[in-house]
Motif scaffolding. Structure first.
Motif, PDB file in Angstrom:
ATOM      1  N   ALA A  81      30.366   4.170  -1.439  1.00  0.00           N
ATOM      2  CA  ALA A  81      29.643   3.913  -2.703  1.00  0.00           C
ATOM      3  C   ALA A  81      28.600   5.312  -2.746  1.00  0.00           C
ATOM      4  O   ALA A  81      28.226   5.869  -4.087  1.00  0.00           O
ATOM      5  N   GLY A  82      28.523   5.942  -1.509  1.00  0.00           N
ATOM      6  CA  GLY A  82      27.625   7.149  -1.546  1.00  0.00           C
ATOM      7  C   GLY A  82      28.392   8.337  -2.033  1.00  0.00           C
ATOM      8  O   GLY A  82      27.600   9.363  -2.323  1.00  0.00           O
ATOM      9  N   ASN A  83      29.663   8.259  -2.775  1.00  0.00           N
ATOM     10  CA  ASN A  83      30.171   9.529  -3.317  1.00  0.00           C
ATOM     11  C   ASN A  83      29.606   9.343  -4.863  1.00  0.00           C
ATOM     12  O   ASN A  83      29.876  10.383  -5.328  1.00  0.00           O
ATOM     13  N   ILE A  84      29.009   8.184  -5.195  1.00  0.00           N
ATOM     14  CA  ILE A  84      28.508   8.300  -6.650  1.00  0.00           C
ATOM     15  C   ILE A  84      27.427   9.497  -6.954  1.00  0.00           C
ATOM     16  O   ILE A  84      27.561  10.113  -7.985  1.00  0.00           O
ATOM     17  N   PRO A  85      26.564   9.839  -6.097  1.00  0.00           N
ATOM     18  CA  PRO A  85      25.526  10.875  -6.518  1.00  0.00           C
ATOM     19  C   PRO A  85      26.320  12.328  -6.911  1.00  0.00           C
ATOM     20  O   PRO A  85      25.683  12.944  -7.730  1.00  0.00           O
ATOM     21  N   PHE A  86      27.399  12.523  -6.043  1.00  0.00           N
ATOM     22  CA  PHE A  86      28.084  13.723  -6.544  1.00  0.00           C
ATOM     23  C   PHE A  86      28.431  13.628  -8.007  1.00  0.00           C
ATOM     24  O   PHE A  86      28.158  14.845  -8.703  1.00  0.00           O
ATOM     25  N   PHE A  87      29.108  12.688  -8.345  1.00  0.00           N
ATOM     26  CA  PHE A  87      29.635  12.583  -9.897  1.00  0.00           C
ATOM     27  C   PHE A  87      28.423  12.688 -10.742  1.00  0.00           C
ATOM     28  O   PHE A  87      28.603  13.198 -11.845  1.00  0.00           O
ATOM     29  N   TYR A  88      27.537  11.911 -10.474  1.00  0.00           N
ATOM     30  CA  TYR A  88      26.395  11.980 -11.258  1.00  0.00           C
ATOM     31  C   TYR A  88      25.581  13.273 -11.533  1.00  0.00           C
ATOM     32  O   TYR A  88      25.261  13.737 -12.731  1.00  0.00           O
ATOM     33  N   TYR A  89      25.265  14.090 -10.584  1.00  0.00           N
ATOM     34  CA  TYR A  89      24.616  15.351 -10.382  1.00  0.00           C
ATOM     35  C   TYR A  89      25.745  16.364 -11.016  1.00  0.00           C
ATOM     36  O   TYR A  89      25.240  17.353 -11.822  1.00  0.00           O
ATOM     37  N   LEU A  90      26.881  16.135 -10.873  1.00  0.00           N
ATOM     38  CA  LEU A  90      28.057  17.117 -11.501  1.00  0.00           C
ATOM     39  C   LEU A  90      28.035  16.882 -13.039  1.00  0.00           C
ATOM     40  O   LEU A  90      27.930  17.949 -13.938  1.00  0.00           O
ATOM     41  N   ALA A  91      27.817  15.445 -13.551  1.00  0.00           N
ATOM     42  CA  ALA A  91      27.733  15.397 -15.089  1.00  0.00           C
ATOM     43  C   ALA A  91      26.340  15.913 -15.524  1.00  0.00           C
ATOM     44  O   ALA A  91      26.426  16.697 -16.810  1.00  0.00           O
ATOM     45  N   ALA A 147      31.871  23.236  -7.220  1.00  0.00           N
ATOM     46  CA  ALA A 147      31.568  21.749  -7.382  1.00  0.00           C
ATOM     47  C   ALA A 147      32.728  21.207  -8.361  1.00  0.00           C
ATOM     48  O   ALA A 147      33.507  20.189  -8.037  1.00  0.00           O
ATOM     49  N   VAL A 148      32.933  22.019  -9.265  1.00  0.00           N
ATOM     50  CA  VAL A 148      33.948  21.393 -10.453  1.00  0.00           C
ATOM     51  C   VAL A 148      35.239  21.238  -9.957  1.00  0.00           C
ATOM     52  O   VAL A 148      36.067  20.527  -9.917  1.00  0.00           O
ATOM     53  N   ASN A 149      35.758  22.257  -8.861  1.00  0.00           N
ATOM     54  CA  ASN A 149      36.763  22.550  -8.541  1.00  0.00           C
ATOM     55  C   ASN A 149      37.294  21.408  -7.356  1.00  0.00           C
ATOM     56  O   ASN A 149      38.248  20.426  -7.506  1.00  0.00           O
ATOM     57  N   PHE A 150      36.175  21.010  -6.635  1.00  0.00           N
ATOM     58  CA  PHE A 150      36.345  19.784  -5.666  1.00  0.00           C
ATOM     59  C   PHE A 150      36.522  18.535  -6.431  1.00  0.00           C
ATOM     60  O   PHE A 150      37.178  17.809  -6.091  1.00  0.00           O
ATOM     61  N   SER A 151      35.859  18.280  -7.595  1.00  0.00           N
ATOM     62  CA  SER A 151      35.788  17.374  -8.328  1.00  0.00           C
ATOM     63  C   SER A 151      37.387  17.114  -8.980  1.00  0.00           C
ATOM     64  O   SER A 151      38.036  15.990  -8.876  1.00  0.00           O
ATOM     65  N   LEU A 181      28.382  17.882  -2.837  1.00  0.00           N
ATOM     66  CA  LEU A 181      27.066  17.789  -3.426  1.00  0.00           C
ATOM     67  C   LEU A 181      25.938  18.865  -3.009  1.00  0.00           C
ATOM     68  O   LEU A 181      25.173  19.255  -3.796  1.00  0.00           O
ATOM     69  N   SER A 182      25.861  19.306  -1.768  1.00  0.00           N
ATOM     70  CA  SER A 182      24.940  20.337  -1.209  1.00  0.00           C
ATOM     71  C   SER A 182      25.305  21.583  -1.953  1.00  0.00           C
ATOM     72  O   SER A 182      24.528  22.272  -2.335  1.00  0.00           O
ATOM     73  N   VAL A 183      26.597  22.090  -2.124  1.00  0.00           N
ATOM     74  CA  VAL A 183      27.050  23.107  -3.023  1.00  0.00           C
ATOM     75  C   VAL A 183      26.467  23.166  -4.339  1.00  0.00           C
ATOM     76  O   VAL A 183      25.840  23.965  -4.930  1.00  0.00           O
ATOM     77  N   LEU A 184      26.490  21.921  -4.928  1.00  0.00           N
ATOM     78  CA  LEU A 184      26.091  21.533  -6.619  1.00  0.00           C
ATOM     79  C   LEU A 184      24.577  21.939  -6.295  1.00  0.00           C
ATOM     80  O   LEU A 184      24.123  22.392  -7.366  1.00  0.00           O
ATOM     81  N   PHE A 185      23.851  21.294  -5.492  1.00  0.00           N
ATOM     82  CA  PHE A 185      22.200  21.601  -5.432  1.00  0.00           C
ATOM     83  C   PHE A 185      22.019  22.888  -5.080  1.00  0.00           C
ATOM     84  O   PHE A 185      20.889  23.477  -5.501  1.00  0.00           O
ATOM     85  N   MET A 186      22.714  23.721  -4.345  1.00  0.00           N
ATOM     86  CA  MET A 186      22.495  24.978  -4.053  1.00  0.00           C
ATOM     87  C   MET A 186      22.589  25.974  -5.481  1.00  0.00           C
ATOM     88  O   MET A 186      22.126  26.882  -5.786  1.00  0.00           O
ATOM     89  N   TYR A 187      23.738  25.414  -6.294  1.00  0.00           N
ATOM     90  CA  TYR A 187      23.720  26.044  -7.640  1.00  0.00           C
ATOM     91  C   TYR A 187      22.366  25.681  -8.497  1.00  0.00           C
ATOM     92  O   TYR A 187      21.947  26.783  -9.009  1.00  0.00           O
ATOM     93  N   ARG A 188      21.948  24.385  -8.379  1.00  0.00           N
ATOM     94  CA  ARG A 188      20.951  24.012  -8.974  1.00  0.00           C
ATOM     95  C   ARG A 188      19.589  25.076  -8.479  1.00  0.00           C
ATOM     96  O   ARG A 188      18.770  25.463  -9.303  1.00  0.00           O
TER      97      ARG A 188
END
Length: 213
Positions: free
Chosen positions: A180-190, A142-146, A124-131
């Motif tokens: 349940a804290g895994n949820i934000p990663f998938f939400y922000y990846l979407a 991030a996509v690869n991790f998913s 998720l931090s990698v995804l936010f660094m992309y943002r």
């Protein structure tokens, strides 16, 4: 000082702590921990435990928030160093083994352990660094991790696993609510990919959390 200002001041001091405690590279003394943040420090003795994948991600979150709030460019160097260390934890050398490829190791590049929730925090931090940077290579990480998570991160009931031993691909699954804290990663990846597929896992985890946890 207003209450809001007190919170801001405390948060910025926390961000500066990450900068000041980050492992440096003091040449000619090479240190493969360069860029790593601290997990905890025993104040009386000074005994220190270096950061995990989870800690590295949280350090980046803190620095990104501080930078967005202040525009202080001195934070960028620390972010870059922290991100580079985090990159070393993600496996990219097992293309024929989907059980390991793209996961973030728990502690260090030589580790064969991954706690799923911690690895997700790193992703998720990698995804936010992309943002923040627009670097599409970070989005791809991030996509690869998913992809790894979809293949290996869930137990037979669809709940996130707790621990994966990457050398023998054994897993431990516990009914722990913090998964349940895994949820934000998938939400922000979407949101980042404009794809509805990750939302499937948002709903899956949320539904199970409400039913059983």
């Amino acid at each position: 000082m207003a209450k809001k200002d007190l919170f801001v001041d405390a948060g910025l001091k926390a961000a500066r702590w990450f900068v000041n405690s980050q492992v440096p590279l003091n040449l000619p003394y090479w240190d493969a921990n360069f860029g790593r943040f601290i997990y905890n420090r025993h104040m009386p003795s000074g005994a220190t435990v270096l950061g995990l994948s989870w800690t590295q991600g949280r350090g980046l979150f803190t620095l990104m928030a501080a930078y967005e709030l202040t525009g202080d460019t001195s934070l960028l160097k620390s972010m870059s160093q922290g991100l580079e260390y985090l990159k070393t934890l993600q496996i990219h050398d097992s293309p024929d083994d989907s059980r390991r490829q793209y996961v973030f190791r728990e502690n260090m590049p030589q580790d064969w352990l991954a706690h799923v929730r911690d690895a997700t925090e790193a992703a998720l931090s990698v995804l936010f660094m992309y943002r923040m940077t627009g670097d599409k290579a970070l989005l791809q990480r991030a996509v690869n991790f998913s992809k790894w998570f979809e293949a290996n991160g869930f137990n037979a009931n669809g709940w996130p696993n707790c621990t994966v031993w990457l050398d023998r691909m054994q897993t431990k699954s516990l009914p722990l609510s913090f998964q349940a804290g895994n949820i934000p990663f998938f939400y922000y990846l979407a949101k980042a990919t404009d794809s509805k597929k990750p939302l499937k896992y948002v709903k899956q985890i949320a539904d199970l959390a409400l039913q059983n946890h």
